[in-house]
Design an enzyme around this catalytic site. Structure first.
Site, PDB file in Angstrom:
ATOM      1  N   ASN A  36     -37.922  40.689 -43.456  1.00 23.10           N
ATOM      2  CA  ASN A  36     -38.200  39.493 -44.263  1.00 23.10           C
ATOM      3  C   ASN A  36     -36.901  38.814 -44.688  1.00 23.10           C
ATOM      4  OD1 ASN A  36     -40.039  37.713 -45.541  1.00 23.10           O
ATOM      5  ND2 ASN A  36     -39.552  38.648 -47.524  1.00 23.10           N
ATOM      6  N   ASP A  61     -34.069  50.364 -39.831  1.00 22.92           N
ATOM      7  CA  ASP A  61     -35.371  50.456 -40.475  1.00 22.92           C
ATOM      8  C   ASP A  61     -35.358  51.729 -41.315  1.00 22.92           C
ATOM      9  OD1 ASP A  61     -38.111  51.036 -41.108  1.00 22.92           O
ATOM     10  OD2 ASP A  61     -38.697  49.632 -39.525  1.00 22.92           O
ATOM     11  N   LEU A  62     -35.625  51.578 -42.592  1.00 23.53           N
ATOM     12  CA  LEU A  62     -35.522  52.738 -43.493  1.00 23.53           C
ATOM     13  C   LEU A  62     -36.472  53.869 -43.121  1.00 23.53           C
ATOM     14  CD1 LEU A  62     -35.187  51.819 -47.229  1.00 23.53           C
ATOM     15  CD2 LEU A  62     -33.446  52.498 -45.615  1.00 23.53           C
ATOM     16  N   SER A 127     -41.937  46.908 -60.324  1.00 20.99           N
ATOM     17  CA  SER A 127     -42.499  45.568 -60.535  1.00 20.99           C
ATOM     18  C   SER A 127     -43.422  45.532 -61.745  1.00 20.99           C
ATOM     19  CB  SER A 127     -43.295  45.197 -59.277  1.00 20.99           C
ATOM     20  OG  SER A 127     -44.093  44.072 -59.515  1.00 20.99           O
ATOM     21  N   TYR A 151     -50.140  46.284 -53.057  1.00 16.66           N
ATOM     22  CA  TYR A 151     -48.692  46.169 -53.301  1.00 16.66           C
ATOM     23  C   TYR A 151     -48.311  46.887 -54.594  1.00 16.66           C
ATOM     24  CZ  TYR A 151     -44.356  44.278 -55.129  1.00 16.66           C
ATOM     25  OH  TYR A 151     -43.107  44.173 -55.695  1.00 16.66           O
ATOM     26  N   LYS A 155     -45.932  50.470 -55.531  1.00 20.40           N
ATOM     27  CA  LYS A 155     -44.827  50.589 -56.494  1.00 20.40           C
ATOM     28  C   LYS A 155     -45.119  51.715 -57.491  1.00 20.40           C
ATOM     29  CE  LYS A 155     -42.120  47.484 -54.886  1.00 20.40           C
ATOM     30  NZ  LYS A 155     -40.784  47.832 -54.391  1.00 20.40           N
ATOM     31  N   TYR A 179     -39.259  44.616 -62.718  1.00 23.39           N
ATOM     32  CA  TYR A 179     -38.895  43.250 -63.032  1.00 23.39           C
ATOM     33  C   TYR A 179     -40.111  42.349 -63.100  1.00 23.39           C
ATOM     34  CZ  TYR A 179     -36.003  44.746 -58.947  1.00 23.39           C
ATOM     35  OH  TYR A 179     -35.395  45.394 -57.936  1.00 23.39           O
ATOM     36  N   PHE A 180     -39.906  41.280 -63.880  1.00 23.52           N
ATOM     37  CA  PHE A 180     -40.966  40.286 -64.036  1.00 23.52           C
ATOM     38  C   PHE A 180     -40.814  39.247 -62.921  1.00 23.52           C
ATOM     39  CE2 PHE A 180     -43.642  41.563 -67.577  1.00 23.52           C
ATOM     40  CZ  PHE A 180     -43.067  42.803 -67.769  1.00 23.52           C
TER      41      PHE A 180
HETATM   42  P1  NAD Z   1     -37.105  40.397 -49.985  1.00 28.10           P
HETATM   43  O1  NAD Z   1     -38.240  40.447 -49.049  1.00 28.10           O
HETATM   44  O2  NAD Z   1     -36.274  39.172 -50.018  1.00 28.10           O
HETATM   45  O3  NAD Z   1     -36.148  41.651 -49.741  1.00 28.10           O
HETATM   46  C1  NAD Z   1     -36.613  42.896 -49.240  1.00 28.10           C
HETATM   47  C2  NAD Z   1     -35.737  43.267 -48.058  1.00 28.10           C
HETATM   48  O4  NAD Z   1     -36.149  44.529 -47.540  1.00 28.10           O
HETATM   49  C3  NAD Z   1     -35.837  42.251 -46.928  1.00 28.10           C
HETATM   50  O5  NAD Z   1     -34.543  41.818 -46.549  1.00 28.10           O
HETATM   51  C4  NAD Z   1     -36.503  43.032 -45.792  1.00 28.10           C
HETATM   52  O6  NAD Z   1     -36.076  42.612 -44.517  1.00 28.10           O
HETATM   53  C5  NAD Z   1     -36.094  44.448 -46.126  1.00 28.10           C
HETATM   54  N1  NAD Z   1     -36.997  45.467 -45.568  1.00 28.10           N
HETATM   55  C6  NAD Z   1     -38.344  45.482 -45.602  1.00 28.10           C
HETATM   56  N2  NAD Z   1     -38.812  46.575 -44.974  1.00 28.10           N
HETATM   57  C7  NAD Z   1     -37.729  47.265 -44.532  1.00 28.10           C
HETATM   58  C8  NAD Z   1     -37.565  48.482 -43.807  1.00 28.10           C
HETATM   59  N3  NAD Z   1     -38.622  49.203 -43.399  1.00 28.10           N
HETATM   60  N4  NAD Z   1     -36.303  48.885 -43.530  1.00 28.10           N
HETATM   61  C9  NAD Z   1     -35.226  48.165 -43.933  1.00 28.10           C
HETATM   62  N5  NAD Z   1     -35.333  47.011 -44.622  1.00 28.10           N
HETATM   63  C10 NAD Z   1     -36.569  46.573 -44.921  1.00 28.10           C
HETATM   64  O7  NAD Z   1     -37.679  40.707 -51.436  1.00 28.10           O
HETATM   65  P2  NAD Z   1     -36.952  40.648 -52.858  1.00 28.10           P
HETATM   66  O8  NAD Z   1     -37.583  39.567 -53.639  1.00 28.10           O
HETATM   67  O9  NAD Z   1     -35.494  40.673 -52.696  1.00 28.10           O
HETATM   68  O10 NAD Z   1     -37.473  42.022 -53.450  1.00 28.10           O
HETATM   69  C11 NAD Z   1     -36.675  43.178 -53.455  1.00 28.10           C
HETATM   70  C12 NAD Z   1     -37.431  44.298 -54.133  1.00 28.10           C
HETATM   71  O11 NAD Z   1     -37.793  43.899 -55.446  1.00 28.10           O
HETATM   72  C13 NAD Z   1     -38.726  44.695 -53.432  1.00 28.10           C
HETATM   73  O12 NAD Z   1     -38.848  46.095 -53.514  1.00 28.10           O
HETATM   74  C14 NAD Z   1     -39.782  44.013 -54.260  1.00 28.10           C
HETATM   75  O13 NAD Z   1     -41.016  44.695 -54.174  1.00 28.10           O
HETATM   76  C15 NAD Z   1     -39.187  44.109 -55.644  1.00 28.10           C
HETATM   77  N6  NAD Z   1     -39.674  43.086 -56.568  1.00 28.10           N
HETATM   78  C16 NAD Z   1     -39.596  41.774 -56.211  1.00 28.10           C
HETATM   79  C17 NAD Z   1     -40.075  40.800 -57.082  1.00 28.10           C
HETATM   80  C18 NAD Z   1     -40.048  39.339 -56.686  1.00 28.10           C
HETATM   81  O14 NAD Z   1     -40.874  38.580 -57.169  1.00 28.10           O
HETATM   82  N7  NAD Z   1     -39.118  38.909 -55.823  1.00 28.10           N
HETATM   83  C19 NAD Z   1     -40.606  41.173 -58.322  1.00 28.10           C
HETATM   84  C20 NAD Z   1     -40.651  42.532 -58.658  1.00 28.10           C
HETATM   85  C21 NAD Z   1     -40.188  43.479 -57.762  1.00 28.10           C
HETATM   86  C1  WQD Z   2     -46.405  32.344 -60.933  1.00 27.83           C
HETATM   87  C2  WQD Z   2     -47.352  31.338 -61.570  1.00 27.83           C
HETATM   88  C3  WQD Z   2     -49.469  31.113 -60.435  1.00 27.83           C
HETATM   89  C4  WQD Z   2     -47.846  29.368 -56.754  1.00 27.83           C
HETATM   90  C5  WQD Z   2     -45.812  37.686 -58.220  1.00 27.83           C
HETATM   91  C6  WQD Z   2     -46.291  39.080 -57.913  1.00 27.83           C
HETATM   92  C7  WQD Z   2     -45.615  40.078 -58.813  1.00 27.83           C
HETATM   93  C8  WQD Z   2     -44.103  39.938 -58.747  1.00 27.83           C
HETATM   94  C9  WQD Z   2     -43.696  38.534 -59.022  1.00 27.83           C
HETATM   95  C10 WQD Z   2     -43.299  41.407 -57.007  1.00 27.83           C
HETATM   96  C11 WQD Z   2     -48.808  31.807 -61.628  1.00 27.83           C
HETATM   97  C12 WQD Z   2     -48.685  29.826 -60.361  1.00 27.83           C
HETATM   98  C13 WQD Z   2     -48.022  29.933 -58.003  1.00 27.83           C
HETATM   99  C14 WQD Z   2     -48.309  28.030 -56.525  1.00 27.83           C
HETATM  100  C15 WQD Z   2     -49.038  27.924 -58.827  1.00 27.83           C
HETATM  101  N1  WQD Z   2     -43.602  40.247 -57.444  1.00 27.83           N
HETATM  102  N2  WQD Z   2     -48.586  29.222 -59.028  1.00 27.83           N
HETATM  103  N3  WQD Z   2     -48.885  27.370 -57.573  1.00 27.83           N
HETATM  104  O1  WQD Z   2     -48.158  35.846 -59.343  1.00 27.83           O
HETATM  105  O2  WQD Z   2     -46.723  35.934 -61.445  1.00 27.83           O
HETATM  106  O3  WQD Z   2     -46.156  37.364 -59.556  1.00 27.83           O
HETATM  107  O4  WQD Z   2     -44.392  37.640 -58.121  1.00 27.83           O
HETATM  108  O5  WQD Z   2     -43.301  42.452 -57.560  1.00 27.83           O
HETATM  109  O6  WQD Z   2     -46.009  41.321 -58.369  1.00 27.83           O
HETATM  110  O7  WQD Z   2     -47.687  39.118 -58.127  1.00 27.83           O
HETATM  111  O8  WQD Z   2     -45.777  34.931 -59.330  1.00 27.83           O
HETATM  112  O9  WQD Z   2     -44.705  32.909 -58.454  1.00 27.83           O
HETATM  113  O10 WQD Z   2     -46.845  33.717 -57.375  1.00 27.83           O
HETATM  114  O11 WQD Z   2     -46.925  32.715 -59.658  1.00 27.83           O
HETATM  115  O12 WQD Z   2     -49.547  27.284 -59.744  1.00 27.83           O
HETATM  116  O13 WQD Z   2     -48.193  27.484 -55.420  1.00 27.83           O
HETATM  117  O14 WQD Z   2     -47.366  30.152 -60.751  1.00 27.83           O
HETATM  118  O15 WQD Z   2     -50.829  30.866 -60.619  1.00 27.83           O
HETATM  119  O16 WQD Z   2     -49.352  31.331 -62.818  1.00 27.83           O
HETATM  120  P1  WQD Z   2     -46.837  36.000 -59.951  1.00 27.83           P
HETATM  121  P2  WQD Z   2     -46.025  33.558 -58.600  1.00 27.83           P
END
Ligand code: NAD
Ligand code: WQD
Length: 349
Positions: A36, A61-62, A127, A151, A155, A179-180
């Site tokens: 990704n 790949d992990l 998360s 998902y 976690k 994280y939020f």
């Molecule tokens: P991202 O997709 O940008 O980064 C994840 C990375 O992991 C990507 O570069 C992907 O290529 C790599 N990856 C996936 N599967 C792999 C594998 N099998 N081997 C090696 N690499 C692999 O996502 P992000 O937003 O940077 O999120 C990072 C972490 O934070 C994730 O664990 C995600 O669940 C967590 N997280 C993200 C959010 C968010 O909203 N972005 C919120 C809470 C938690």
């Molecule tokens: C935020 C707000 C939507 C898109 C997700 C994952 C959570 C965490 C963070 C990984 C909400 C609204 C969204 C759009 C909209 N990720 N919205 N139009 O759902 O809070 O959290 O990302 O761990 O697990 O569920 O984030 O950015 O999708 O939505 O109105 O096109 O924006 O309804 O209120 P969310 P989000």
């Protein structure tokens, strides 16, 4: 200075954290399989880390346990930050096996390699989705875990696996950071969020509206019990988040075992307020329309970040205006994200 293995280093949060760690004097060994993300992000990290020689990248790949064990044997690694995972909630409902395979499978593979090589310090990307539809806001870490989709369950399972490994191995030190809503971009305009296809998350969607890749934002519901009726979330600047990882890494020695810490600002922002802030950042009123609620969404999710302040000395210092300014700068300078050429998905406009 210590060496840190960063998994998912080419991803949104991993790339920003890698740059922050290198700037702070850490050596970083980054791995990613580009599931990704793109090699363009790795080039940008090299650019920002220029001259330090402190960043090495390996495509892996992990889930390749043998390859990972071999990598950890090649050079001494003091600690790991584990970002690599799949993160789209909707996709996880459609393809649950892929989510368990990648998220739980990669974590098991990592733990096995760490046990094999005697590495026992880990910061894990968890998360806020673990809290599900929390009844009390702001949310503390002792709120019950009620994951509502595959998902979030991956976690929660990973956290439990790590807690059990820590119970068995008293020399292990693990912190799971819940994280939020991470948002924003690196102030250099070189790193940012570059989702594949149509963005699931609201801020990258708004950024693509601003740059002309999408016609308008669909606001998913304006009849929630919130001040303006739209969903409220705790948006957190990705550079603050990167700093939180560095502080969590530095604090690993403080306590053996597994601890769980929220990373959020403690402040909620509605979808409408976010759209207004982005409009101000890019200098024009961005179009939107109200659409139906998205299945599974909740009215409000906001962190109680007191534990992070107490245990890590971390508080978020950047506000929503800064997140929008930096995300806009990245999107403006990189309309296609890390990919060159014309917009890849104009058909969705
Ligand atoms: P991202 O997709 O940008 O980064 C994840 C990375 O992991 C990507 O570069 C992907 O290529 C790599 N990856 C996936 N599967 C792999 C594998 N099998 N081997 C090696 N690499 C692999 O996502 P992000 O937003 O940077 O999120 C990072 C972490 O934070 C994730 O664990 C995600 O669940 C967590 N997280 C993200 C959010 C968010 O909203 N972005 C919120 C809470 C938690
Ligand atoms: C935020 C707000 C939507 C898109 C997700 C994952 C959570 C965490 C963070 C990984 C909400 C609204 C969204 C759009 C909209 N990720 N919205 N139009 O759902 O809070 O959290 O990302 O761990 O697990 O569920 O984030 O950015 O999708 O939505 O109105 O096109 O924006 O309804 O209120 P969310 P989000």
């Amino acid at each position: 200075m210590s060496t840190v293995l960063v998994t998912g280093a080419a991803g949104f949060i991993g790339s920003h954290t890698t740059v922050d760690l290198v700037a702070a004097g850490y050596d970083v060994l980054g791995v990613d399989n580009f599931a990704n993300s793109s090699p363009g992000a790795v080039e940008r990290i090299h650019k920002l880390a220029e001259g330090t020689g402190a960043f090495e990248f390996v495509e892996l790949d992990l889930r390749d346990r043998a390859g990972l064990t071999e990598l950890l044997g090649r050079r001494p690694v003091d600690a790991v930050i584990h970002f690599a995972a799949k993160k789209a909630v909707g996709e996880s409902v459609e393809f649950p096996f892929d989510y368990y395979d990648t998220n739980v499978g990669a974590t098991l593979s990592l733990v096995a390699a760490m046990l094999d090589r005697g590495v026992n310090r880990l910061v894990f990307s968890s998360s806020c989705s673990i809290y599900g539809d929390a009844t009390t806001v702001p949310i503390r870490e002792d709120a019950p875990a009620r994951p509502t989709n595959p998902y979030a369950r991956t976690k929660w399972m990973c956290e439990q696996i790590l807690a059990d490994v820590c119970r068995r191995h008293s020399d292990w030190h693990v912190t799971s950071l819940r994280y939020f809503n991470p948002a924003g971009a690196h102030p250099s305009g070189l790193l940012g969020e570059d989702p594949r296809g149509i963005p699931n998350n609201v801020l990258p969607y708004i950024a693509q509206v601003a740059v002309g890749r999408r016609s308008e934002l669909s606001i998913f519901g304006d009849d929630y019990p919130t001040p303006d009726g739209t969903g409220v979330r705790d948006y957190l600047h990705v550079v603050d988040l990167a700093e939180g990882h560095r502080l969590a890494l530095a604090a690993l020695d403080d306590a053996a075992g597994h601890r769980v810490i929220n990373l959020g600002t403690g402040r909620g922002t509605s979808v409408r307020a976010l759209l207004d802030a982005f409009s101000a950042a890019c200098g024009r009123a961005l179009p939107s329309r109200v659409a139906a609620r998205r299945a599974g969404d909740v009215a409000e999710l906001v962190a109680d970040p007191a534990l992070a302040a107490g245990l890590l000395g971390w508080t978020a210092s950047r506000d929503v205006a800064a997140m929008c300014r930096d995300a806009w700068e990245f999107q403006r300078l990189n309309p296609n994200g890390y990919e060159p050429g014309p917009f890849d998905d104009r058909t969705h406009i």
